[in-house]
Design a protein around this motif. Structure first.
Motif, PDB file in Angstrom:
ATOM      1  N   ASP A   2       0.832  -1.211   0.000  1.00  0.00           N
ATOM      2  CA  ASP A   2       0.000   0.000   0.000  1.00  0.00           C
ATOM      3  C   ASP A   2       0.861   1.254   0.000  1.00  0.00           C
ATOM      4  N   THR A  60      -9.347   2.834  -1.484  1.00  0.00           N
ATOM      5  CA  THR A  60      -9.981   1.726  -0.767  1.00  0.00           C
ATOM      6  C   THR A  60     -10.113   0.484  -1.643  1.00  0.00           C
ATOM      7  N   GLU A  61     -10.210   0.672  -2.957  1.00  0.00           N
ATOM      8  CA  GLU A  61     -10.275  -0.469  -3.871  1.00  0.00           C
ATOM      9  C   GLU A  61      -8.883  -0.965  -4.232  1.00  0.00           C
ATOM     10  N   ARG A  63      -6.167  -1.031  -2.507  1.00  0.00           N
ATOM     11  CA  ARG A  63      -5.492  -1.792  -1.459  1.00  0.00           C
ATOM     12  C   ARG A  63      -6.034  -3.208  -1.311  1.00  0.00           C
ATOM     13  N   ARG A  64      -7.164  -3.502  -1.937  1.00  0.00           N
ATOM     14  CA  ARG A  64      -7.720  -4.860  -1.876  1.00  0.00           C
ATOM     15  C   ARG A  64      -7.779  -5.505  -3.260  1.00  0.00           C
ATOM     16  N   THR A  65      -6.924  -5.016  -4.174  1.00  0.00           N
ATOM     17  CA  THR A  65      -6.922  -5.506  -5.552  1.00  0.00           C
ATOM     18  C   THR A  65      -5.604  -6.197  -5.884  1.00  0.00           C
ATOM     19  N   TRP A 112     -10.878 -10.575  -2.184  1.00  0.00           N
ATOM     20  CA  TRP A 112      -9.994  -9.733  -2.993  1.00  0.00           C
ATOM     21  C   TRP A 112     -10.639  -9.379  -4.327  1.00  0.00           C
TER      22      TRP A 112
END
Length: 261
Positions: A2, A60-61, A63-65, A112
């Motif tokens: 990140d 926010t997207e 970091r989870r991609t 994810w």
């Protein structure tokens, strides 16, 4: 990861390219429906594409991609594997395998988001190649929406054979409306929808939303795949395919609704 993306990748791309992003509202509306995973699908013509796509995502997207990357290229040496995984959050996928890898499905079930390039490799001439059905298969089997993404200008900015963009190239990244698998959908029925959605974004980006939507309604969206070149065609025909994709996209500003005196 990140910190590296936010502190290095995003600022570097902002400095090296002139990138315009459209369609964040698509993700906003999708998140109003729930917090489930998303399959991001984009055309692919440059090593810039992954960085541009990740930088275009809301934090926010992003970091989870995670990003699917060819195992035979990005994971053939330890330094390339560790570098791409650390910077882009890549995971290996066998693009020459006859069956779909289980890894993307496992990641989706763990919450994810996953980025997939259905062409399987970068386009050699800037025109899109045939889309494989892996993304559509995942969407149907995992009941996960596909968000199509159209990237224009990355081939002109950094085509194959170039390791760094020159000048300050113009690039656009456009998110499209999510595609949900419907009752009875299969990979073969949904696959063409995904490919058509990416083509629609390219048409919208080169013209305007209204015109592109009207063409899509009558099945007249221009193809983003160049016509095949006959084997006996002169060399100039093959060269022209590449030349036609080296023009940077024109970025249109918002229209004024009143005149300033």
């Amino acid at each position: 990861r990140d910190a590296i993306q936010a502190g290095a990748l995003v600022p570097m791309l902002a400095q090296q390219t002139d990138t315009t992003v459209h369609g964040h509202d698509v993700i906003t509306r999708l998140r109003e429906l729930g917090d489930g995973p998303i399959i991001f699908v984009a055309n692919h013509s440059s090593h810039l594409d992954t960085g541009l796509l990740l930088a275009a995502l809301p934090y926010t997207e992003r970091r989870r991609t995670l990003v699917a990357a060819a195992a035979d290229y990005f994971f053939d040496t330890w330094w390339r594997a560790s570098g791409s995984a650390l910077l882009f959050g890549t995971f290996p996928i066998e693009r020459r395998a006859s069956t779909v890898s289980a890894t993307p499905g496992d990641l989706l079930r763990d919450g994810w988001n996953v980025v997939l390039y259905p062409e399987g490799t970068r386009s050699p001439d800037g025109w899109t190649q045939r889309f494989h059905l892996g993304a559509a298969h995942l969407s149907v089997t995992e009941n996960v929406p596909v968000v199509p993404i159209g990237i224009r200008g990355s081939f002109a900015a950094m085509p194959r054979g170039r390791s760094w963009p020159t000048g300050h190239p113009t690039v656009t990244v456009r998110f499209g409306a999510p595609l949900w698998p419907g009752p009875g959908d299969t990979a073969r029925t949904m696959g063409p929808q995904v490919e058509q959605a990416v083509a629609l974004l390219a048409d919208e980006d080169s013209t305007d939303w209204f015109s592109a939507t009207r063409r899509a309604a009558v099945g007249a969206t221009p193809s983003t795949s160049a016509p095949a070149v006959p084997a006996d065609a002169p060399p100039a025909a093959r060269w022209r395919r590449v030349w036609e994709r080296t023009e940077a996209p024109a970025v249109r500003g918002p229209r004024k609704v009143w005149r300033e005196d």
